[in-house]
Design a protein around this motif. Sequence first.
Motif, mmCIF file in Angstrom:
data_model
loop_
_atom_site.group_PDB
_atom_site.id
_atom_site.type_symbol
_atom_site.label_atom_id
_atom_site.label_comp_id
_atom_site.label_asym_id
_atom_site.label_seq_id
_atom_site.Cartn_x
_atom_site.Cartn_y
_atom_site.Cartn_z
ATOM 1 N N ARG A 229 0.826 -1.210 0.000
ATOM 2 C CA ARG A 229 0.000 0.000 0.000
ATOM 3 C C ARG A 229 0.857 1.255 0.000
ATOM 4 N NH1 ARG A 229 -5.102 -1.113 4.140
ATOM 5 N NH2 ARG A 229 -5.997 -2.861 2.966
ATOM 6 N N ASP A 230 2.038 1.150 0.601
ATOM 7 C CA ASP A 230 2.940 2.302 0.620
ATOM 8 C C ASP A 230 3.377 2.611 -0.814
ATOM 9 O OD1 ASP A 230 5.760 3.570 0.742
ATOM 10 O OD2 ASP A 230 4.990 3.809 2.787
ATOM 11 N N GLN A 231 3.076 3.813 -1.284
ATOM 12 C CA GLN A 231 3.306 4.148 -2.690
ATOM 13 C C GLN A 231 4.785 4.164 -3.051
ATOM 14 O OE1 GLN A 231 1.210 7.775 -3.603
ATOM 15 N NE2 GLN A 231 -0.818 6.857 -3.255
ATOM 16 N N ARG A 232 5.631 4.663 -2.155
ATOM 17 C CA ARG A 232 7.060 4.731 -2.478
ATOM 18 C C ARG A 232 7.652 3.321 -2.598
ATOM 19 N NH1 ARG A 232 6.382 8.699 1.477
ATOM 20 N NH2 ARG A 232 6.779 10.843 0.782
ATOM 21 N N LEU A 233 7.299 2.457 -1.664
ATOM 22 C CA LEU A 233 7.819 1.103 -1.711
ATOM 23 C C LEU A 233 7.278 0.361 -2.929
ATOM 24 C CD1 LEU A 233 9.507 -1.095 -0.459
ATOM 25 C CD2 LEU A 233 7.608 -1.641 1.076
ATOM 26 N N GLN A 234 6.001 0.560 -3.236
ATOM 27 C CA GLN A 234 5.428 -0.106 -4.400
ATOM 28 C C GLN A 234 6.080 0.379 -5.690
ATOM 29 O OE1 GLN A 234 3.503 -2.671 -4.503
ATOM 30 N NE2 GLN A 234 3.455 -2.719 -6.737
ATOM 31 N N ALA A 235 6.417 1.669 -5.744
ATOM 32 C CA ALA A 235 7.094 2.200 -6.934
ATOM 33 C C ALA A 235 8.446 1.531 -7.120
ATOM 34 C CB ALA A 235 7.255 3.716 -6.810
ATOM 35 N N ALA A 236 9.166 1.277 -6.025
ATOM 36 C CA ALA A 236 10.462 0.596 -6.131
ATOM 37 C C ALA A 236 10.278 -0.848 -6.580
ATOM 38 C CB ALA A 236 11.187 0.644 -4.794
ATOM 39 N N VAL A 237 9.225 -1.504 -6.084
ATOM 40 C CA VAL A 237 8.940 -2.874 -6.515
ATOM 41 C C VAL A 237 8.615 -2.896 -8.009
ATOM 42 C CG1 VAL A 237 7.340 -4.823 -6.276
ATOM 43 C CG2 VAL A 237 8.181 -3.635 -4.239
ATOM 44 N N GLU A 238 7.852 -1.905 -8.465
ATOM 45 C CA GLU A 238 7.522 -1.830 -9.895
ATOM 46 C C GLU A 238 8.778 -1.610 -10.734
ATOM 47 O OE1 GLU A 238 4.780 -2.503 -11.350
ATOM 48 O OE2 GLU A 238 3.578 -2.742 -9.535
ATOM 49 N N GLU A 239 9.734 -0.850 -10.194
ATOM 50 C CA GLU A 239 10.989 -0.638 -10.916
ATOM 51 C C GLU A 239 11.740 -1.952 -11.058
ATOM 52 O OE1 GLU A 239 15.212 1.799 -10.507
ATOM 53 O OE2 GLU A 239 13.498 2.391 -9.272
ATOM 54 N N VAL A 240 11.765 -2.737 -9.979
ATOM 55 C CA VAL A 240 12.403 -4.051 -10.049
ATOM 56 C C VAL A 240 11.682 -4.916 -11.073
ATOM 57 C CG1 VAL A 240 12.908 -6.167 -8.782
ATOM 58 C CG2 VAL A 240 13.228 -3.952 -7.675
ATOM 59 N N ARG A 241 10.341 -4.885 -11.045
ATOM 60 C CA ARG A 241 9.564 -5.732 -11.948
ATOM 61 C C ARG A 241 9.783 -5.349 -13.408
ATOM 62 N NH1 ARG A 241 4.776 -5.075 -9.775
ATOM 63 N NH2 ARG A 241 4.803 -7.003 -8.583
ATOM 64 N N SER A 242 9.890 -4.072 -13.691
ATOM 65 C CA SER A 242 9.991 -3.631 -15.084
ATOM 66 C C SER A 242 11.402 -3.735 -15.638
ATOM 67 C CB SER A 242 9.498 -2.182 -15.218
ATOM 68 O OG SER A 242 10.307 -1.300 -14.449
ATOM 69 N N THR A 243 12.407 -3.578 -14.775
ATOM 70 C CA THR A 243 13.796 -3.579 -15.249
ATOM 71 C C THR A 243 14.583 -4.800 -14.814
ATOM 72 O OG1 THR A 243 14.658 -2.369 -13.322
ATOM 73 C CG2 THR A 243 13.809 -1.063 -15.161
ATOM 74 N N GLY A 244 14.110 -5.493 -13.776
ATOM 75 C CA GLY A 244 14.822 -6.657 -13.276
ATOM 76 C C GLY A 244 15.998 -6.328 -12.386
ATOM 77 N N VAL A 245 16.240 -5.033 -12.138
ATOM 78 C CA VAL A 245 17.382 -4.645 -11.320
ATOM 79 C C VAL A 245 16.994 -3.484 -10.414
ATOM 80 C CG1 VAL A 245 19.127 -5.401 -12.977
ATOM 81 C CG2 VAL A 245 18.227 -3.083 -13.119
ATOM 82 N N LEU A 246 17.818 -3.258 -9.388
ATOM 83 C CA LEU A 246 17.682 -2.094 -8.526
ATOM 84 C C LEU A 246 19.092 -1.605 -8.251
ATOM 85 C CD1 LEU A 246 15.354 -0.536 -7.007
ATOM 86 C CD2 LEU A 246 16.112 -1.750 -4.968
ATOM 87 N N PRO A 247 19.654 -0.828 -9.195
ATOM 88 C CA PRO A 247 21.076 -0.493 -9.115
ATOM 89 C C PRO A 247 21.451 0.176 -7.802
ATOM 90 C CG PRO A 247 20.131 0.177 -11.221
ATOM 91 C CD PRO A 247 18.980 -0.214 -10.330
ATOM 92 N N GLY A 248 22.466 -0.365 -7.140
ATOM 93 C CA GLY A 248 23.011 0.282 -5.963
ATOM 94 C C GLY A 248 22.159 0.197 -4.722
ATOM 95 N N GLY A 249 21.011 -0.448 -4.785
ATOM 96 C CA GLY A 249 20.148 -0.509 -3.614
ATOM 97 C C GLY A 249 19.367 0.783 -3.433
ATOM 98 N N ARG A 250 18.548 0.808 -2.418
ATOM 99 C CA ARG A 250 17.674 1.963 -2.201
ATOM 100 C C ARG A 250 17.235 1.996 -0.743
ATOM 101 N NH1 ARG A 250 14.365 3.421 -6.377
ATOM 102 N NH2 ARG A 250 16.197 2.838 -7.607
ATOM 103 N N SER A 251 17.096 3.182 -0.153
ATOM 104 C CA SER A 251 16.487 3.358 1.165
ATOM 105 C C SER A 251 15.267 4.242 0.986
ATOM 106 C CB SER A 251 17.464 3.986 2.154
ATOM 107 O OG SER A 251 18.519 3.092 2.456
ATOM 108 N N ILE A 252 14.121 3.793 1.486
ATOM 109 C CA ILE A 252 12.853 4.440 1.171
ATOM 110 C C ILE A 252 12.107 4.772 2.456
ATOM 111 C CG2 ILE A 252 10.608 4.119 0.029
ATOM 112 C CD1 ILE A 252 12.058 2.091 -1.800
ATOM 113 N N PRO A 253 11.711 6.037 2.669
ATOM 114 C CA PRO A 253 10.863 6.373 3.822
ATOM 115 C C PRO A 253 9.469 5.806 3.619
ATOM 116 C CG PRO A 253 11.113 8.273 2.373
ATOM 117 C CD PRO A 253 12.023 7.206 1.830
#
Length: 371
Positions: A229-253
């Motif tokens: 439900r958290d929009q920021r976290l879901q956006a990061a998950v969508e980035e992983v889903r669309s690109t298959g990667v999450l370069p360098g990691g991420r910290s999300i409030p």
Amino acid sequence: MASKTATSDAIAFDDHVDAIYGAAIDVGRWPAVLDGIAQQCGARGAMIMTASPDRMRWTASPGIAEVVDAFFAEGWHLTGGRADRLIADHHPGFCVETDYVDADALRQMPVQSDFLEPHGMVGGAGSLFQGLPDDACILTVEGCQTHDRARAAVPFLDRLRPHLGRALTIAAAVRARMDDAVLDALSLAGVAAAVITRDGRHHACNAEFEHAFASGATIAPITRAMRFRDQRLQAAVEEVRSTGVLPGGRSIPLDLQWRGYPAAAHMIPLIRGARDYFGSDGVLIVLASAGNVSIPGADLLRLMFDLTPAEARLTRSLLEGLTISDAARRHGVTTATARRQLASVFAKTGINRQGDLVRTLSGLGAGFGAP
């Protein structure tokens, strides 16, 4: 002389067998084992791919690890090729590409012409193994100079194949449990953690993570897609889903509190050895909060991005709406110093503009309050 050479070859073969069985339980040894097999075959490297209904994993020798990562990240494994042919054939031995496709036709295939050959992966040999309980394992040697060189390696590989089959069966089962064991250990330490695959599906999570999100996360019953439900976290998950990667990691409030404090999610890409420990090539999500009994007054802003106290004070002032000049005056520094601090904040947060920084962190001031 011939007898001495035969004895040396036997010793070398026995060394390979010993190494293979050692890697059956200690799966971290596989890259070195694969490298030894590849060298014996005159190849650049070797890799193992293990597929099951809910996950796919791979391990490669160091010399080709980056190429193999790119192969999967760019989706070449989805274009069809050797793996499909091996699975369909069920041949109880190693095969080379030209066992199935004429060399001229092979060169016309995009995966060969656009990826494998430009990366020096001309010839290779592979075999399919049955894992436990529903795993399919494929081991390939890659980067022989020609298809004939790959074919010349088949007798040696076929001699190793019974040992490889037994070891890979055990190793696949060990890997499948390692991620659960690590997450359980994190749970015992009070750490909330989950793993999602590179296509955004739920792979595993511990009880602490489930408790922290309660109804704030769902898992699709068929696809196992993970949604927050958290929009920021879901956006990061969508980035992983669309690109298959999450370069360098991420910290999300996050828009939730955990243990009475504002929380953040650290997202860590699972690559190299971490991929073996967690049984996934996706992302580890770990929750963190501003509460820390060892650091009284710890705030989420510094926790998330490892800001210095001065950088955190400046960022809090910007979140309050102050200009960079007003923030500098408030904290008794020059505007030039404040700009240098802001540049450091940009580098640590991965945000490049002041407006974007404020928009990203706005609404979370309760976690960013001064000690």
